[in-house]
Design an enzyme around this catalytic site. Sequence first.
Site, short mmCIF file in Angstrom:
data_model
loop_
_atom_site.label_atom_id
_atom_site.label_comp_id
_atom_site.label_asym_id
_atom_site.label_seq_id
_atom_site.Cartn_x
_atom_site.Cartn_y
_atom_site.Cartn_z
N ARG A 108 0.88 -1.18 0.00
CA ARG A 108 0.00 0.00 0.00
C ARG A 108 0.91 1.21 0.00
O ARG A 108 1.68 1.41 0.94
CB ARG A 108 -0.92 -0.01 1.22
CG ARG A 108 -1.61 1.32 1.44
CD ARG A 108 -2.74 1.24 2.42
NE ARG A 108 -3.88 0.56 1.84
CZ ARG A 108 -5.11 0.55 2.38
NH1 ARG A 108 -5.34 1.17 3.51
NH2 ARG A 108 -6.10 -0.07 1.78
N HIS A 135 -7.17 1.12 -6.58
CA HIS A 135 -7.39 0.18 -5.48
C HIS A 135 -8.03 -1.08 -6.08
O HIS A 135 -9.21 -1.36 -5.89
CB HIS A 135 -8.30 0.83 -4.43
CG HIS A 135 -8.29 0.17 -3.09
ND1 HIS A 135 -7.55 -0.97 -2.81
CD2 HIS A 135 -8.94 0.47 -1.93
CE1 HIS A 135 -7.74 -1.31 -1.55
NE2 HIS A 135 -8.57 -0.46 -1.01
N GLN A 138 -9.96 -3.73 -3.99
CA GLN A 138 -11.29 -3.26 -3.59
C GLN A 138 -12.28 -3.44 -4.74
O GLN A 138 -13.40 -3.93 -4.53
CB GLN A 138 -11.20 -1.78 -3.19
CG GLN A 138 -12.50 -1.22 -2.66
CD GLN A 138 -12.89 -1.83 -1.32
OE1 GLN A 138 -12.11 -1.81 -0.38
NE2 GLN A 138 -14.09 -2.38 -1.23
N ASP A 223 -17.50 6.87 -1.42
CA ASP A 223 -16.22 6.74 -0.71
C ASP A 223 -15.95 8.10 -0.06
O ASP A 223 -16.65 9.09 -0.34
CB ASP A 223 -15.12 6.39 -1.74
CG ASP A 223 -13.74 6.17 -1.11
OD1 ASP A 223 -13.66 6.01 0.13
OD2 ASP A 223 -12.74 6.17 -1.86
N ARG A 292 -13.58 -8.81 1.15
CA ARG A 292 -12.16 -8.56 0.86
C ARG A 292 -11.38 -9.86 1.07
O ARG A 292 -10.48 -10.20 0.30
CB ARG A 292 -11.60 -7.45 1.77
CG ARG A 292 -12.14 -6.05 1.48
CD ARG A 292 -11.64 -5.50 0.15
NE ARG A 292 -10.20 -5.39 0.07
CZ ARG A 292 -9.49 -4.37 0.54
NH1 ARG A 292 -10.10 -3.33 1.09
NH2 ARG A 292 -8.17 -4.33 0.42
N1 CP Z 1 -11.20 -0.44 2.10
C1 CP Z 1 -9.96 -0.51 2.56
O1 CP Z 1 -8.99 -0.67 1.82
O2 CP Z 1 -9.84 -0.43 3.93
P1 CP Z 1 -8.48 -0.22 4.76
O3 CP Z 1 -7.95 1.14 4.39
O4 CP Z 1 -8.89 -0.31 6.20
O5 CP Z 1 -7.53 -1.31 4.37
N1 NVA Z 2 -10.14 6.62 -1.35
C1 NVA Z 2 -9.79 6.15 -0.03
C2 NVA Z 2 -9.97 4.67 0.05
C3 NVA Z 2 -9.62 4.05 1.38
C4 NVA Z 2 -9.76 2.55 1.37
C5 NVA Z 2 -8.36 6.53 0.29
O1 NVA Z 2 -7.50 6.40 -0.59
O2 NVA Z 2 -8.11 6.98 1.40
#
Ligand code: CP
Ligand code: NVA
Length: 312
Positions: A108, A135, A138, A223, A292
Site C-alpha cells: 500500500r 485500489h 477493492q 467513498d 475482501r
Molecule cells: N477499504 C480498505 O482498503 O480499507 P483499509 O484502508 O482499512 O484497508
Molecule cells: N479513497 C480512499 C480509500 C480508502 C480505502 C483513500 O485512498 O483513502
Amino acid sequence: MTVPALEHFTDIDSLTSQQVWGLLRLAKRLKDELQEMGQNPPILAGKSLALLFQKPSLRTRVSFEMGMVHLGGYAFYLSPQEVGLGTRESPADVARVLSGYADGIMARVFDHEHILEMAEWGSVPIINGLSDFSHPCQALTDIFTIWEAFGRLEDLLLVYVGDGANNVATSLIQIAGKVGLAMRVVAPPGYQPDPKIIQQSGAAVEVTDDLDGVKGADVLYTDVWTSMGQEEERAKRLAIFPPYQVNQALVERTGNPNVKVMHCLPAHRGEEITDEVADGPHSLLFPQAHNRLHAQKGILAHLLGGVALPEA
Ligand code: CP
Ligand code: NVA
C-alpha cells in the site's frame, strides 16, 4: 483453452476480462469451500507474503493476513516507519530484497509508480493494496459482492457518487469495462474521472454533476471525500461535497426501492454517508468488507499457489 496466468496484480487495467472473471470464480470457489467444509486446503503451505504499508489500514491488512492463514501460509507486516519506501530505500531495492524472503509482496503506497517499480524489479508477484491511483483489490471485491447480491452483473447500473477522480472510482471504472457493468459517476466539476481512464476502460460510463443521475441505480456507491494523502485539501473538499452525501433522500431519489448501497470503508459517517443509510436496509457495507477476504484469497491462490483461473 486455459485462462492465461497473471504475474502480478497491480491494476485492473492490466487484466483481461477473462482473467477478471477467472479471479471472481476462484474467489467464489474458495468462499463456498470455506462455508461448506469450514476450511480450505493448505494450498499455500510454506509460502509467505510481505505486507508493506505506507498508509494506515484495517481491512487490507487483516484480510490479507487472514487469507494467508486460511490457505496455510504466513504473512508478515512491515510498517511505514521501518521500511521507508522511497526514502530510506528505493522501491526497486526493497522489492529485490523481499523477493529473497517472501513468495509475494502486497504493498500500500502513496505513489503508484512505486508499485510499478516493485513489479519491474522484484522476482515475486506484487499486489497493489491501494495507491494514489488505484485500489484494484477493492474493485475486485466490489464486483464479487454485486455478483453475489444480485446473482448477475448484466443489466445493472452502478452509480458512484462523490470523488469520481479517486483511486476507488478509477478501479471501479476499470473493472466495469472488464465485466460489462454500466456505470454513472455523479461528481462535482473538478472531481470527475479522467476521460482517458473511461476511454481506456471500454466501460459505458456517464458522468454528470446532477444528482438526478442517481435515478435508476441498482447500486449506489460512495467513498470518502478526502482520501489518505489529501488531508491538506480537506477544508476545501468539505465545502464542495456536502450536496453529494448519500443520505435517505438520495437513496429515495434513485426511485429503486431495492437499491443497494456500498462503501469501501473506512467511512466518514455524517460526511459522505449518513448512519441511517450505512446501517439501514439498503446497506451492503459489511458483506462488502468481509468479501475482501474471499476475493483476495482468489488472488493469493492464483499468484502464490499457482491455482489456475477457472474458465467457467
Ligand atoms: N477499504 C480498505 O482498503 O480499507 P483499509 O484502508 O482499512 O484497508
Ligand atoms: N479513497 C480512499 C480509500 C480508502 C480505502 C483513500 O485512498 O483513502
